[in-house]
Design a protein around this motif. Structure first.
Motif, PDB file in Angstrom:
ATOM      1  N   LEU A  83     -49.002  14.347  47.779  1.00 21.62           N
ATOM      2  CA  LEU A  83     -49.016  13.543  46.623  1.00 21.62           C
ATOM      3  C   LEU A  83     -48.039  13.921  45.442  1.00 21.62           C
ATOM      4  O   LEU A  83     -47.491  13.243  44.928  1.00 21.62           O
ATOM      5  N   SER A  84     -47.782  15.329  45.280  1.00 18.36           N
ATOM      6  CA  SER A  84     -46.909  15.703  44.289  1.00 18.36           C
ATOM      7  C   SER A  84     -45.489  15.775  44.677  1.00 18.36           C
ATOM      8  O   SER A  84     -44.656  15.769  43.863  1.00 18.36           O
ATOM      9  N   LEU A  85     -45.179  15.837  46.146  1.00 17.26           N
ATOM     10  CA  LEU A  85     -43.792  15.962  46.331  1.00 17.26           C
ATOM     11  C   LEU A  85     -42.970  14.537  45.857  1.00 17.26           C
ATOM     12  O   LEU A  85     -41.749  14.818  45.470  1.00 17.26           O
ATOM     13  N   ILE A  86     -43.652  13.405  46.273  1.00 22.99           N
ATOM     14  CA  ILE A  86     -42.742  12.013  45.819  1.00 22.99           C
ATOM     15  C   ILE A  86     -42.353  12.156  44.399  1.00 22.99           C
ATOM     16  O   ILE A  86     -41.106  12.013  44.095  1.00 22.99           O
ATOM     17  N   PRO A  87     -43.332  12.395  43.314  1.00 21.42           N
ATOM     18  CA  PRO A  87     -42.859  12.636  41.786  1.00 21.42           C
ATOM     19  C   PRO A  87     -41.944  13.702  41.768  1.00 21.42           C
ATOM     20  O   PRO A  87     -40.775  13.529  41.024  1.00 21.42           O
ATOM     21  N   TYR A  88     -41.860  14.688  42.491  1.00 17.74           N
ATOM     22  CA  TYR A  88     -40.782  15.973  42.357  1.00 17.74           C
ATOM     23  C   TYR A  88     -39.642  15.374  42.697  1.00 17.74           C
ATOM     24  O   TYR A  88     -38.403  15.642  42.222  1.00 17.74           O
ATOM     25  N   PHE A  89     -39.402  14.480  43.812  1.00 20.46           N
ATOM     26  CA  PHE A  89     -38.271  14.056  44.512  1.00 20.46           C
ATOM     27  C   PHE A  89     -37.770  12.980  43.292  1.00 20.46           C
ATOM     28  O   PHE A  89     -36.407  13.199  43.041  1.00 20.46           O
ATOM     29  N   PHE A  90     -38.506  12.060  42.870  1.00 23.32           N
ATOM     30  CA  PHE A  90     -37.933  11.304  41.872  1.00 23.32           C
ATOM     31  C   PHE A  90     -37.380  11.766  40.505  1.00 23.32           C
ATOM     32  O   PHE A  90     -36.167  11.602  39.727  1.00 23.32           O
ATOM     33  N   SER A  91     -38.070  13.095  40.256  1.00 22.00           N
ATOM     34  CA  SER A  91     -37.592  13.890  38.936  1.00 22.00           C
ATOM     35  C   SER A  91     -36.239  14.482  39.269  1.00 22.00           C
ATOM     36  O   SER A  91     -35.322  14.610  38.447  1.00 22.00           O
ATOM     37  N   ALA A  92     -36.370  14.992  40.248  1.00 22.25           N
ATOM     38  CA  ALA A  92     -34.911  15.795  40.955  1.00 22.25           C
ATOM     39  C   ALA A  92     -33.779  15.093  40.706  1.00 22.25           C
ATOM     40  O   ALA A  92     -32.847  15.094  40.302  1.00 22.25           O
ATOM     41  N   ALA A  93     -33.928  13.694  41.555  1.00 22.16           N
ATOM     42  CA  ALA A  93     -33.120  12.842  41.623  1.00 22.16           C
ATOM     43  C   ALA A  93     -32.601  12.234  40.219  1.00 22.16           C
ATOM     44  O   ALA A  93     -31.296  11.895  40.192  1.00 22.16           O
ATOM     45  N   TYR A  94     -33.532  12.012  39.640  1.00 20.36           N
ATOM     46  CA  TYR A  94     -33.220  11.794  38.147  1.00 20.36           C
ATOM     47  C   TYR A  94     -32.321  12.672  37.325  1.00 20.36           C
ATOM     48  O   TYR A  94     -31.609  12.473  36.758  1.00 20.36           O
ATOM     49  N   ALA A  95     -32.760  14.014  37.632  1.00 23.58           N
ATOM     50  CA  ALA A  95     -31.845  14.931  36.928  1.00 23.58           C
ATOM     51  C   ALA A  95     -30.496  15.055  37.515  1.00 23.58           C
ATOM     52  O   ALA A  95     -29.514  15.367  36.708  1.00 23.58           O
ATOM     53  N   VAL A  96     -30.056  14.583  38.805  1.00 27.23           N
ATOM     54  CA  VAL A  96     -28.975  14.539  39.088  1.00 27.23           C
ATOM     55  C   VAL A  96     -28.125  13.485  38.433  1.00 27.23           C
ATOM     56  O   VAL A  96     -26.892  13.750  37.956  1.00 27.23           O
ATOM     57  N   ARG A  97     -28.922  12.383  38.376  1.00 26.38           N
ATOM     58  CA  ARG A  97     -28.235  11.215  37.527  1.00 26.38           C
ATOM     59  C   ARG A  97     -27.697  11.749  35.884  1.00 26.38           C
ATOM     60  O   ARG A  97     -27.016  11.227  35.525  1.00 26.38           O
ATOM     61  N   ILE A  98     -28.763  12.333  35.399  1.00 24.43           N
ATOM     62  CA  ILE A  98     -28.658  12.688  33.960  1.00 24.43           C
ATOM     63  C   ILE A  98     -27.308  13.929  33.937  1.00 24.43           C
ATOM     64  O   ILE A  98     -26.407  13.924  33.349  1.00 24.43           O
ATOM     65  N   ALA A  99     -27.487  14.795  34.966  1.00 23.91           N
ATOM     66  CA  ALA A  99     -26.313  15.826  34.878  1.00 23.91           C
ATOM     67  C   ALA A  99     -25.160  15.287  35.114  1.00 23.91           C
ATOM     68  O   ALA A  99     -24.005  15.683  35.198  1.00 23.91           O
ATOM     69  N   SER A 100     -24.854  14.162  36.134  1.00 24.52           N
ATOM     70  CA  SER A 100     -23.963  13.616  36.514  1.00 24.52           C
ATOM     71  C   SER A 100     -23.152  12.724  35.686  1.00 24.52           C
ATOM     72  O   SER A 100     -22.133  12.445  35.609  1.00 24.52           O
ATOM     73  N   GLY A 101     -23.730  12.529  34.518  1.00 23.70           N
ATOM     74  CA  GLY A 101     -23.259  11.707  33.427  1.00 23.70           C
ATOM     75  C   GLY A 101     -23.657  10.377  33.089  1.00 23.70           C
ATOM     76  O   GLY A 101     -23.182   9.587  32.179  1.00 23.70           O
ATOM     77  N   ARG A 102     -24.261   9.859  34.106  1.00 22.42           N
ATOM     78  CA  ARG A 102     -24.537   8.412  34.235  1.00 22.42           C
ATOM     79  C   ARG A 102     -25.707   8.058  33.131  1.00 22.42           C
ATOM     80  O   ARG A 102     -25.766   6.817  32.655  1.00 22.42           O
ATOM     81  N   ASP A 103     -26.491   8.925  32.574  1.00 19.94           N
ATOM     82  CA  ASP A 103     -27.577   8.623  31.730  1.00 19.94           C
ATOM     83  C   ASP A 103     -27.021   9.555  30.308  1.00 19.94           C
ATOM     84  O   ASP A 103     -28.050   9.581  29.428  1.00 19.94           O
ATOM     85  N   GLY A 104     -26.139  10.055  29.987  1.00 18.75           N
ATOM     86  CA  GLY A 104     -25.340  10.861  28.907  1.00 18.75           C
ATOM     87  C   GLY A 104     -24.314  11.235  28.933  1.00 18.75           C
ATOM     88  O   GLY A 104     -23.673  11.132  29.897  1.00 18.75           O
ATOM     89  N   GLY A 105     -23.901  11.941  27.935  1.00 14.80           N
ATOM     90  CA  GLY A 105     -22.587  12.820  27.902  1.00 14.80           C
ATOM     91  C   GLY A 105     -22.539  13.956  28.871  1.00 14.80           C
ATOM     92  O   GLY A 105     -23.626  14.381  29.537  1.00 14.80           O
ATOM     93  N   ARG A 106     -21.375  14.251  29.208  1.00 16.44           N
ATOM     94  CA  ARG A 106     -21.052  15.331  30.113  1.00 16.44           C
ATOM     95  C   ARG A 106     -20.122  16.409  29.616  1.00 16.44           C
ATOM     96  O   ARG A 106     -19.276  15.991  29.082  1.00 16.44           O
ATOM     97  N   ASP A 107     -20.718  17.509  29.510  1.00 12.22           N
ATOM     98  CA  ASP A 107     -20.129  18.649  28.903  1.00 12.22           C
ATOM     99  C   ASP A 107     -20.203  19.633  29.961  1.00 12.22           C
ATOM    100  O   ASP A 107     -20.221  19.612  31.046  1.00 12.22           O
ATOM    101  N   GLY A 108     -19.397  20.812  29.692  1.00  9.62           N
ATOM    102  CA  GLY A 108     -19.490  22.071  30.325  1.00  9.62           C
ATOM    103  C   GLY A 108     -20.389  22.732  31.097  1.00  9.62           C
ATOM    104  O   GLY A 108     -20.429  23.173  32.286  1.00  9.62           O
ATOM    105  N   ALA A 109     -21.453  22.684  30.272  1.00 14.39           N
ATOM    106  CA  ALA A 109     -22.865  23.065  30.642  1.00 14.39           C
ATOM    107  C   ALA A 109     -23.431  22.251  31.826  1.00 14.39           C
ATOM    108  O   ALA A 109     -24.279  22.485  32.561  1.00 14.39           O
ATOM    109  N   SER A 110     -22.866  20.853  31.725  1.00 13.52           N
ATOM    110  CA  SER A 110     -23.804  20.205  32.918  1.00 13.52           C
ATOM    111  C   SER A 110     -23.451  20.301  34.260  1.00 13.52           C
ATOM    112  O   SER A 110     -24.071  19.811  35.098  1.00 13.52           O
ATOM    113  N   ARG A 111     -22.251  20.992  34.425  1.00 18.55           N
ATOM    114  CA  ARG A 111     -21.797  21.247  35.898  1.00 18.55           C
ATOM    115  C   ARG A 111     -22.784  22.110  36.446  1.00 18.55           C
ATOM    116  O   ARG A 111     -23.205  21.927  37.691  1.00 18.55           O
ATOM    117  N   GLY A 112     -23.284  23.113  35.796  1.00 15.57           N
ATOM    118  CA  GLY A 112     -24.349  23.938  36.243  1.00 15.57           C
ATOM    119  C   GLY A 112     -25.586  23.227  36.391  1.00 15.57           C
ATOM    120  O   GLY A 112     -26.404  23.438  37.466  1.00 15.57           O
TER     121      GLY A 112
END
Length: 191
Positions: A83-112
């Motif tokens: 039951l906990s894995l599905i929310p973890y998947f969506f959270s991790a996928a959303y972290a990819v979206r944020i870090a890729s700059g689709r939901d905010g600015g992209r700076d040098g730290a976001s590559r890591g």
């Protein structure tokens, strides 16, 4: 005798705390507008009675499920993990979206951050496959039923019930839930 009495008090205190914590999660979410309003009230003794009733009914449903399991402890442990894995998947996928700059600015730290988010997503996909289809389909039954609370909350806020992406996810979850129920009925999935 003294140690036994202390153990009894300790176990009963922990039981009360965990019972109220489950109810409080629903009640606080309702106060914040993330769950339907009917879960928000607190009675004159400070008890979130509607949330306590719902959480108790859910626990009882889980206990009934374990009655039909060959190994109740392992089933409960594995089902809760699934039951906990599905929310973890969506959270991790959303972290990819944020870090890729689709939901905010992209700076040098976001590559890591992007590398970590992608690794987390890949690892969570691996865990979803490792959990097994049976438990994931049973999890989707729970999520499909929970969608009713989501719909109630959106209607109370007079918001659009589903965006097109949310509707796609709901349809997939409902299809998985139907597959889970059919799997239980025909014996493909065993508890």
């Amino acid at each position: 005798m003294f140690v036994s009495a202390g153990l009894l008090v300790s176990v009963l205190g922990a039981f009360l705390a965990w019972t109220l914590m489950a109810a409080e999660i629903l009640q606080v979410a309702a106060q914040d507008g993330d769950m339907p309003r009917f879960l928000a009230p607190i009675d004159d003794r400070g008890v979130p009675a509607p949330a306590l009733l719902i959480s108790t009914l859910l626990v009882q449903a889980m206990l009934v499920l374990t009655m039909f399991s060959a190994d109740a402890f392992d089933f409960a442990l594995e089902f809760c993990a699934a039951l906990s894995l599905i929310p973890y998947f969506f959270s991790a996928a959303y972290a990819v979206r944020i870090a890729s700059g689709r939901d905010g600015g992209r700076d040098g730290a976001s590559r890591g951050h992007l590398v970590i988010a992608v690794l987390a997503t890949v690892y969570t996909v691996f865990l979803l496959f490792a959990a097994g289809w049976e438990l994931l389909l049973l999890s989707l039954v729970v999520y499909a039923l929970s969608t009713v609370l989501f719909v109630m909350t959106r209607r109370e806020k007079q918001q659009r019930t589903f965006t097109p992406r949310e509707l796609l996810v709901v349809v997939l979850v409902c299809l998985g839930a139907v597959a889970g129920i059919v799997g239980l009925a025909i014996g493909f999935i065993t508890l």
